[in-house]
Design a protein around this motif. Structure first.
Motif, PDB file in Angstrom:
ATOM      1  N   ASP A  26       1.484  -3.119  -1.324  1.00  0.00           N
ATOM      2  CA  ASP A  26       0.918  -1.736  -0.991  1.00  0.00           C
ATOM      3  C   ASP A  26       1.767  -1.056  -0.131  1.00  0.00           C
ATOM      4  O   ASP A  26       1.485  -0.072   0.707  1.00  0.00           O
ATOM      5  CB  ASP A  26      -0.275  -2.093  -0.159  1.00  0.00           C
ATOM      6  CG  ASP A  26      -1.278  -2.783  -0.952  1.00  0.00           C
ATOM      7  OD1 ASP A  26      -1.615  -2.613  -2.125  1.00  0.00           O
ATOM      8  OD2 ASP A  26      -2.309  -3.575  -0.366  1.00  0.00           O
ATOM      9  N   VAL A  27       3.156  -0.760  -0.783  1.00  0.00           N
ATOM     10  CA  VAL A  27       3.822   0.327  -0.177  1.00  0.00           C
ATOM     11  C   VAL A  27       3.622   1.558  -0.280  1.00  0.00           C
ATOM     12  O   VAL A  27       3.953   2.435   0.712  1.00  0.00           O
ATOM     13  CB  VAL A  27       5.364  -0.030  -0.796  1.00  0.00           C
ATOM     14  CG1 VAL A  27       5.479   0.254  -2.307  1.00  0.00           C
ATOM     15  CG2 VAL A  27       6.223   0.668   0.225  1.00  0.00           C
ATOM     16  N   TRP A  28       3.075   2.001  -1.606  1.00  0.00           N
ATOM     17  CA  TRP A  28       2.472   3.436  -1.705  1.00  0.00           C
ATOM     18  C   TRP A  28       1.366   4.061  -0.569  1.00  0.00           C
ATOM     19  O   TRP A  28       1.706   5.281  -0.337  1.00  0.00           O
ATOM     20  CB  TRP A  28       2.094   3.719  -3.228  1.00  0.00           C
ATOM     21  CG  TRP A  28       3.513   3.174  -3.917  1.00  0.00           C
ATOM     22  CD1 TRP A  28       3.340   2.008  -4.666  1.00  0.00           C
ATOM     23  CD2 TRP A  28       4.644   3.821  -3.876  1.00  0.00           C
ATOM     24  NE1 TRP A  28       4.749   2.081  -5.197  1.00  0.00           N
ATOM     25  CE2 TRP A  28       5.381   2.996  -4.715  1.00  0.00           C
ATOM     26  CE3 TRP A  28       5.180   4.911  -3.258  1.00  0.00           C
ATOM     27  CZ2 TRP A  28       6.866   3.270  -4.942  1.00  0.00           C
ATOM     28  CZ3 TRP A  28       6.607   5.117  -3.341  1.00  0.00           C
ATOM     29  CH2 TRP A  28       7.224   4.232  -4.426  1.00  0.00           C
ATOM     30  N   ASN A  30       1.394   3.138   2.354  1.00  0.00           N
ATOM     31  CA  ASN A  30       1.809   3.071   3.509  1.00  0.00           C
ATOM     32  C   ASN A  30       3.115   3.997   3.984  1.00  0.00           C
ATOM     33  O   ASN A  30       4.164   3.637   3.454  1.00  0.00           O
ATOM     34  CB  ASN A  30       2.319   1.534   3.587  1.00  0.00           C
ATOM     35  CG  ASN A  30       2.671   1.138   5.115  1.00  0.00           C
ATOM     36  OD1 ASN A  30       3.180   1.933   5.812  1.00  0.00           O
ATOM     37  ND2 ASN A  30       2.325  -0.161   5.559  1.00  0.00           N
ATOM     38  N   GLU A  31       2.944   5.064   4.405  1.00  0.00           N
ATOM     39  CA  GLU A  31       3.901   6.132   4.673  1.00  0.00           C
ATOM     40  C   GLU A  31       5.037   5.678   5.472  1.00  0.00           C
ATOM     41  O   GLU A  31       6.201   6.033   5.397  1.00  0.00           O
ATOM     42  CB  GLU A  31       2.958   7.502   5.170  1.00  0.00           C
ATOM     43  CG  GLU A  31       4.172   8.610   5.423  1.00  0.00           C
ATOM     44  CD  GLU A  31       3.531  10.012   5.122  1.00  0.00           C
ATOM     45  OE1 GLU A  31       3.987  10.681   6.127  1.00  0.00           O
ATOM     46  OE2 GLU A  31       2.280   9.982   4.879  1.00  0.00           O
ATOM     47  N   MET A  32       4.555   4.802   6.495  1.00  0.00           N
ATOM     48  CA  MET A  32       5.631   4.198   7.612  1.00  0.00           C
ATOM     49  C   MET A  32       6.555   3.151   6.759  1.00  0.00           C
ATOM     50  O   MET A  32       7.829   3.511   6.946  1.00  0.00           O
ATOM     51  CB  MET A  32       5.027   3.365   8.511  1.00  0.00           C
ATOM     52  CG  MET A  32       5.895   2.851   9.559  1.00  0.00           C
ATOM     53  SD  MET A  32       5.255   1.933  10.976  1.00  0.00           S
ATOM     54  CE  MET A  32       4.609   3.445  11.793  1.00  0.00           C
ATOM     55  N   ALA A  33       6.094   2.562   5.710  1.00  0.00           N
ATOM     56  CA  ALA A  33       7.129   1.687   4.845  1.00  0.00           C
ATOM     57  C   ALA A  33       7.823   2.527   4.184  1.00  0.00           C
ATOM     58  O   ALA A  33       9.041   2.026   4.042  1.00  0.00           O
ATOM     59  CB  ALA A  33       5.993   0.517   4.228  1.00  0.00           C
ATOM     60  N   GLN A  34       7.372   3.513   3.653  1.00  0.00           N
ATOM     61  CA  GLN A  34       8.296   4.224   2.534  1.00  0.00           C
ATOM     62  C   GLN A  34       9.173   4.826   3.542  1.00  0.00           C
ATOM     63  O   GLN A  34      10.441   4.947   3.010  1.00  0.00           O
ATOM     64  CB  GLN A  34       7.274   5.324   1.924  1.00  0.00           C
ATOM     65  CG  GLN A  34       6.147   4.931   0.825  1.00  0.00           C
ATOM     66  CD  GLN A  34       5.472   6.332   0.323  1.00  0.00           C
ATOM     67  OE1 GLN A  34       5.979   7.058  -0.143  1.00  0.00           O
ATOM     68  NE2 GLN A  34       4.199   5.806   0.443  1.00  0.00           N
ATOM     69  N   ASN A  35       8.881   5.566   4.545  1.00  0.00           N
ATOM     70  CA  ASN A  35       9.965   6.261   5.357  1.00  0.00           C
ATOM     71  C   ASN A  35      10.826   5.245   5.956  1.00  0.00           C
ATOM     72  O   ASN A  35      12.028   5.759   6.193  1.00  0.00           O
ATOM     73  CB  ASN A  35       9.201   6.830   6.560  1.00  0.00           C
ATOM     74  CG  ASN A  35       8.639   7.977   6.261  1.00  0.00           C
ATOM     75  OD1 ASN A  35       8.750   8.714   5.334  1.00  0.00           O
ATOM     76  ND2 ASN A  35       7.451   8.627   7.161  1.00  0.00           N
ATOM     77  N   ILE A  69      14.932   7.490  -6.470  1.00  0.00           N
ATOM     78  CA  ILE A  69      14.779   6.250  -6.047  1.00  0.00           C
ATOM     79  C   ILE A  69      13.505   5.783  -5.632  1.00  0.00           C
ATOM     80  O   ILE A  69      12.952   4.835  -5.748  1.00  0.00           O
ATOM     81  CB  ILE A  69      15.830   5.792  -5.016  1.00  0.00           C
ATOM     82  CG1 ILE A  69      17.318   5.465  -5.495  1.00  0.00           C
ATOM     83  CG2 ILE A  69      15.590   4.391  -4.312  1.00  0.00           C
ATOM     84  CD1 ILE A  69      18.702   5.393  -4.706  1.00  0.00           C
ATOM     85  N   MET A  70      12.825   7.054  -4.849  1.00  0.00           N
ATOM     86  CA  MET A  70      11.692   6.752  -4.164  1.00  0.00           C
ATOM     87  C   MET A  70      10.649   6.860  -5.228  1.00  0.00           C
ATOM     88  O   MET A  70       9.294   6.674  -4.725  1.00  0.00           O
ATOM     89  CB  MET A  70      11.310   7.507  -3.022  1.00  0.00           C
ATOM     90  CG  MET A  70      12.288   7.218  -1.881  1.00  0.00           C
ATOM     91  SD  MET A  70      12.338   5.356  -1.077  1.00  0.00           S
ATOM     92  CE  MET A  70      10.608   5.445  -0.770  1.00  0.00           C
ATOM     93  N   ASP A  71      10.632   7.115  -6.427  1.00  0.00           N
ATOM     94  CA  ASP A  71       9.804   7.332  -7.296  1.00  0.00           C
ATOM     95  C   ASP A  71       9.126   5.960  -7.504  1.00  0.00           C
ATOM     96  O   ASP A  71       9.822   4.698  -7.575  1.00  0.00           O
ATOM     97  CB  ASP A  71      10.490   7.578  -8.811  1.00  0.00           C
ATOM     98  CG  ASP A  71       9.604   7.543 -10.081  1.00  0.00           C
ATOM     99  OD1 ASP A  71       8.554   8.424 -10.188  1.00  0.00           O
ATOM    100  OD2 ASP A  71       9.605   6.463 -10.828  1.00  0.00           O
ATOM    101  N   LYS A  72       7.882   5.980  -7.612  1.00  0.00           N
ATOM    102  CA  LYS A  72       6.953   4.717  -7.581  1.00  0.00           C
ATOM    103  C   LYS A  72       7.452   3.741  -8.756  1.00  0.00           C
ATOM    104  O   LYS A  72       7.609   2.396  -8.549  1.00  0.00           O
ATOM    105  CB  LYS A  72       5.521   4.996  -7.900  1.00  0.00           C
ATOM    106  CG  LYS A  72       4.671   3.736  -7.897  1.00  0.00           C
ATOM    107  CD  LYS A  72       3.251   4.290  -7.839  1.00  0.00           C
ATOM    108  CE  LYS A  72       1.955   3.027  -7.742  1.00  0.00           C
ATOM    109  NZ  LYS A  72       0.562   3.576  -7.887  1.00  0.00           N
ATOM    110  N   GLY A  73       7.783   4.250 -10.091  1.00  0.00           N
ATOM    111  CA  GLY A  73       8.095   3.398 -11.206  1.00  0.00           C
ATOM    112  C   GLY A  73       9.505   2.700 -10.798  1.00  0.00           C
ATOM    113  O   GLY A  73       9.801   1.615 -11.220  1.00  0.00           O
ATOM    114  N   THR A  74      10.277   3.552 -10.251  1.00  0.00           N
ATOM    115  CA  THR A  74      11.666   3.014 -10.048  1.00  0.00           C
ATOM    116  C   THR A  74      11.582   2.002  -9.077  1.00  0.00           C
ATOM    117  O   THR A  74      12.196   0.857  -9.081  1.00  0.00           O
ATOM    118  CB  THR A  74      12.808   4.119  -9.347  1.00  0.00           C
ATOM    119  OG1 THR A  74      12.627   5.210 -10.351  1.00  0.00           O
ATOM    120  CG2 THR A  74      14.069   3.599  -9.205  1.00  0.00           C
ATOM    121  N   ILE A  75      10.778   1.999  -7.880  1.00  0.00           N
ATOM    122  CA  ILE A  75      10.719   0.908  -6.779  1.00  0.00           C
ATOM    123  C   ILE A  75      10.169  -0.204  -7.555  1.00  0.00           C
ATOM    124  O   ILE A  75      10.663  -1.270  -7.116  1.00  0.00           O
ATOM    125  CB  ILE A  75       9.829   1.546  -5.658  1.00  0.00           C
ATOM    126  CG1 ILE A  75      10.454   2.890  -4.915  1.00  0.00           C
ATOM    127  CG2 ILE A  75       9.449   0.346  -5.011  1.00  0.00           C
ATOM    128  CD1 ILE A  75      11.686   2.411  -4.265  1.00  0.00           C
TER     129      ILE A  75
END
Length: 107
Positions: A26-28, A30-35, A69-75
């Motif tokens: 559930d990284v998407w 979770n803004e803190m995890a993305q940051n 890189i931070m594109d959902k599909g790329t991750i």
């Protein structure tokens, strides 16, 4: 120093490692995890690529790479692919991005 295939492959592999290290369930939402993931990639880009390897990459190129890189599909692909496939595909990806943005030919 120029972006060679070896340097590009090494950078791609290390960025993929950063993504895998910071990828959580559930990284998407979770803004803190993305940051945290984005900051780790930025730290690597500046501390290692620029300062240690001596490759001064324009900020707009780094921003573009970060967005891609931070594109959902790329991750998702980075988190699931095997090491050999990742090296090959992302070496070509970074090479294309660098050529598109800088006009420089990678070796």
């Amino acid at each position: 120093m120029l972006w060679s295939n070896t340097v590009t492959a090494d950078v791609a592999q290390l960025i993929i490692g950063i993504v895998k290290d910071h990828h959580i369930v559930d990284v998407w939402p979770n803004e803190m995890a993305q940051n945290n993931m984005r900051n780790a990639i930025d730290d690597y880009s500046f501390d290692v690529v620029r300062d240690e390897k001596g490759i001064d990459t324009p900020l707009d190129l780094l921003d573009d790479i970060d967005l891609r890189i931070m594109d959902k599909g790329t991750i998702q692909r980075l988190a699931e692919l095997g090491e050999t496939t990742v090296k090959r595909s992302h070496r070509e990806y970074l090479k294309t991005v660098i050529q598109d943005e800088t006009g420089a030919d990678t070796v």
